[in-house]
Enzyme design. Structure first.
Site, short mmCIF file in Angstrom:
data_model
loop_
_atom_site.label_atom_id
_atom_site.label_comp_id
_atom_site.label_asym_id
_atom_site.label_seq_id
_atom_site.Cartn_x
_atom_site.Cartn_y
_atom_site.Cartn_z
N ASP A 168 58.35 70.40 11.67
CA ASP A 168 59.37 70.23 12.71
C ASP A 168 58.75 70.31 14.11
O ASP A 168 57.76 71.01 14.31
CB ASP A 168 60.42 71.35 12.53
CG ASP A 168 61.72 71.01 13.22
OD1 ASP A 168 61.86 69.89 13.75
OD2 ASP A 168 62.61 71.89 13.23
N GLY A 222 59.34 65.70 18.02
CA GLY A 222 60.08 65.16 19.16
C GLY A 222 59.86 66.00 20.41
O GLY A 222 59.55 65.48 21.49
N TRP A 229 57.46 68.11 20.99
CA TRP A 229 56.03 68.04 21.37
C TRP A 229 55.83 66.85 22.32
O TRP A 229 55.14 66.96 23.34
CB TRP A 229 55.17 67.87 20.12
CG TRP A 229 53.69 67.79 20.38
CD1 TRP A 229 52.80 68.83 20.37
CD2 TRP A 229 52.93 66.61 20.68
NE1 TRP A 229 51.54 68.38 20.65
CE2 TRP A 229 51.58 67.02 20.84
CE3 TRP A 229 53.25 65.26 20.82
CZ2 TRP A 229 50.56 66.12 21.15
CZ3 TRP A 229 52.23 64.36 21.12
CH2 TRP A 229 50.91 64.80 21.27
N SER A 266 64.45 63.40 5.90
CA SER A 266 65.57 63.92 5.11
C SER A 266 66.64 62.84 4.95
O SER A 266 66.66 61.86 5.71
CB SER A 266 66.17 65.15 5.80
OG SER A 266 66.91 64.75 6.93
N ASN A 270 68.25 62.29 8.11
CA ASN A 270 67.50 61.66 9.22
C ASN A 270 67.91 60.21 9.47
O ASN A 270 67.60 59.65 10.52
CB ASN A 270 65.98 61.73 8.98
CG ASN A 270 65.40 63.12 9.21
OD1 ASN A 270 64.37 63.47 8.66
ND2 ASN A 270 66.07 63.93 10.03
N ARG A 327 65.50 77.94 9.75
CA ARG A 327 66.42 77.36 8.76
C ARG A 327 65.63 76.75 7.61
O ARG A 327 64.48 76.38 7.77
CB ARG A 327 67.23 76.21 9.39
CG ARG A 327 68.26 76.62 10.40
CD ARG A 327 69.10 75.40 10.78
NE ARG A 327 68.32 74.43 11.54
CZ ARG A 327 68.15 74.46 12.86
NH1 ARG A 327 68.71 75.42 13.56
NH2 ARG A 327 67.43 73.55 13.47
C1 FPP Z 1 60.74 66.67 12.58
O1 FPP Z 1 60.50 66.67 13.96
C2 FPP Z 1 59.90 65.69 11.95
C3 FPP Z 1 60.35 64.58 11.27
C4 FPP Z 1 61.78 64.25 11.10
C5 FPP Z 1 59.40 63.62 10.70
C6 FPP Z 1 58.17 64.22 10.11
C7 FPP Z 1 57.15 63.17 10.08
C8 FPP Z 1 55.83 63.32 10.33
C9 FPP Z 1 55.16 64.61 10.55
C10 FPP Z 1 54.93 62.16 10.44
C11 FPP Z 1 55.02 61.16 9.38
C12 FPP Z 1 54.76 61.68 8.04
C13 FPP Z 1 53.92 61.11 7.18
C14 FPP Z 1 53.86 61.57 5.76
C15 FPP Z 1 53.01 60.02 7.59
P1 FPP Z 1 61.68 66.28 14.92
O2 FPP Z 1 61.59 64.82 15.18
O3 FPP Z 1 62.97 66.74 14.33
O4 FPP Z 1 61.30 67.09 16.20
P2 FPP Z 1 62.34 67.77 17.20
O5 FPP Z 1 63.11 68.77 16.41
O6 FPP Z 1 61.43 68.38 18.21
O7 FPP Z 1 63.18 66.67 17.75
#
Ligand code: FPP
Length: 233
Positions: free
Chosen positions: A14, A17, A19, A59, A62, A187
């Site tokens: 997590d 975004g 970051w 998810s 998502n 969570r």
């Molecule tokens: C959550 O951060 C992250 C995700 C919904 C996507 C996870 C994907 C990756 C780490 C890269 C792709 C994976 C592979 C296997 C190549 P968020 O977007 O919810 O961040 P935020 O909570 O700061 O908005």
């Protein structure tokens, strides 16, 4: 084998975004950076002797994100599976995908079928990527398969226990020993509910793109100090 080493580690990746936003970049750049972190981290974790690494890549919920972000993530996944196939084979890593196939694009389905097929004989560790995944959905989907097998006389209800139930999940994996969630959120977010039953939980404020090998080692050390009771004394 090191008794103190978790067999199955899971990560809720997590904070991609945030970051990116913090650096004045687009959210997509956070996902790209997260994918680079995952590549190095997966090799590091499996090399240490952990047998299974499960990660939450996308998810079922998502899909509610903007079309642009969903498309970016799907493209990134397809790219990743194509580009890293060689690496997974070099390090003898078997890639599994857990999640629902429905709603996934044809090219994503092709890419996940290919990576699973071409790494299926590797036995140097498992990278289980949860994609279009929900923990409640996994239990519901397993229950439907169980009902079907029961109806067709392939399963007696007396035979159903934790081990046989697990065979109906997307992949039959051992219980999770250590769950890590980055970015300060406290969570579970519908992640691997069945497999997490007795997992040790580790939360860090670090955003996933910055969660590097050194920080994993700190989490591992923390885990290794814990006494696991599994409901006993
Ligand atoms: C959550 O951060 C992250 C995700 C919904 C996507 C996870 C994907 C990756 C780490 C890269 C792709 C994976 C592979 C296997 C190549 P968020 O977007 O919810 O961040 P935020 O909570 O700061 O908005």
């Amino acid at each position: 084998m090191d008794e103190n080493m978790p067999k199955h580690v899971a990560i809720i990746m997590d904070g991609n975004g945030r970051w990116a936003t913090m650096r004045g970049k687009k959210r997509s750049e956070g996902h790209l950076e997260g994918s680079k972190t995952l590549k190095k981290l997966a090799l590091h974790i499996l090399k240490k002797g952990v047998k299974i690494l499960s990660v939450f890549a996308f998810s079922t919920e998502n899909f509610k994100r903007s079309d642009e972000e969903v498309e970016y993530l799907m493209n990134l996944l397809v790219e990743y599976f194509k580009k890293e196939l060689k690496l997974f084979n070099k390090y003898n890593i078997k890639v599994l995908i857990s999640g629902r196939r429905e709603k996934l694009r044809e090219d994503v389905l092709e890419a996940i079928d290919k990576i699973q097929k071409e790494t299926q004989n590797n036995d140097g560790g498992i990278l289980n990527i949860c994609l279009n995944y929900g923990g409640q959905e996994e239990i519901i989907d397993a229950s439907k398969k169980i009902a079907n097998d029961y109806k067709n006389g392939k399963l007696k209800l007396e035979e159903l226990d934790k081990e046989s139930f697990s065979k109906y999940l997307y992949n039959d994996l051992e219980p999770i020993d250590l769950l890590i969630r980055t970015s300060g959120e406290l969570r579970i977010s519908n992640f691997m509910l069945f497999q997490l039953a007795y997992s040790e939980l580790y939360f860090t404020n670090t955003y996933f793109p910055d969660f590097k090998e050194k920080e994993f080692d700190i989490a591992l050390e923390d885990y290794q100090k814990r006494i696991r009771r599994f409901g006993g004394v």
